[in-house]
Structure formats: C-alpha cells, structure tokens
Design a protein around this motif. Sequence first.
Motif, PDB file in Angstrom:
ATOM      1  N   ASP A  72      38.704  32.256  43.502  1.00  8.75           N
ATOM      2  CA  ASP A  72      39.274  32.402  41.971  1.00  8.75           C
ATOM      3  C   ASP A  72      38.858  34.304  41.545  1.00  8.75           C
ATOM      4  OD1 ASP A  72      35.876  32.318  42.439  1.00  8.75           O
ATOM      5  OD2 ASP A  72      36.789  31.370  40.124  1.00  8.75           O
ATOM      6  N   ARG A  73      36.876  34.434  42.072  1.00 13.28           N
ATOM      7  CA  ARG A  73      36.960  36.199  41.485  1.00 13.28           C
ATOM      8  C   ARG A  73      37.528  37.069  42.354  1.00 13.28           C
ATOM      9  NH1 ARG A  73      30.609  35.541  40.418  1.00 13.28           N
ATOM     10  NH2 ARG A  73      30.084  33.691  39.777  1.00 13.28           N
ATOM     11  N   ARG A  76      41.207  37.066  40.636  1.00 12.48           N
ATOM     12  CA  ARG A  76      41.535  37.783  39.270  1.00 12.48           C
ATOM     13  C   ARG A  76      41.080  38.977  39.468  1.00 12.48           C
ATOM     14  NH1 ARG A  76      37.190  34.445  37.520  1.00 12.48           N
ATOM     15  NH2 ARG A  76      39.091  33.275  36.515  1.00 12.48           N
ATOM     16  N   ARG A  79      43.380  41.037  40.527  1.00 11.29           N
ATOM     17  CA  ARG A  79      44.913  40.718  38.936  1.00 11.29           C
ATOM     18  C   ARG A  79      44.103  42.333  38.249  1.00 11.29           C
ATOM     19  NH1 ARG A  79      43.202  36.432  36.130  1.00 11.29           N
ATOM     20  NH2 ARG A  79      42.525  37.626  35.792  1.00 11.29           N
ATOM     21  N   ASP A  80      43.353  41.815  38.281  1.00 13.17           N
ATOM     22  CA  ASP A  80      42.689  42.494  37.114  1.00 13.17           C
ATOM     23  C   ASP A  80      43.030  44.553  38.095  1.00 13.17           C
ATOM     24  OD1 ASP A  80      42.297  41.496  35.405  1.00 13.17           O
ATOM     25  OD2 ASP A  80      39.582  41.288  36.089  1.00 13.17           O
TER      26      ASP A  80
END
Length: 84
Positions: A72-73, A76, A79-80
């Motif tokens: 998940d990290r 993320r 994406r960021d």
Amino acid sequence: MLMDSTTVTFAEAKAHLSQLTERAAAGETVIITKRGKPVAQLSRPATSRKPVGLAMLRRLTESMPKQSEEADRFMRRLRDEARY
C-alpha cells in the motif's frame, strides 16, 4: 455445457457488438450473416490451461527478492510521485 447458437444479421451485429461478445464469452456461439449467408462466427476462444506445480511455484518465488516496502505504501508513493 454447450449452449445454443444465435444468428444475427451484420447490421444487428454492428449495433449490438458488446452484447454479442458478452454472450460469446459466456459460451454461446453467435453466427453473423450478410444477405442471409453466414460470414462470421463469434465464440469463446479455446484456452488450454496447464496446472501449476506447487513445488515449482515455491522455487520460483523463493528466488525473488523480498519487497522492502509494504504494497500500500509502495502504490501510494508511485501515485504521489506521478502527481496525477
């Protein structure tokens, strides 16, 4: 389980292609006609699946490096960094 076939005209096939492909994916055969003669057939493709050996799968995954970051990290961060 073999399903029945459906016959549609070329014009009907153009107008309802999405629906006809869904029916073909479900196992139905769709015959497309032009001027009353069959010109094409939609059907689910034959797929040959080979069983995966559990021992082979373990050997393959054991040789892979461990992920240093939780999924998940990682997602993320990707994406960021891409700044959608």
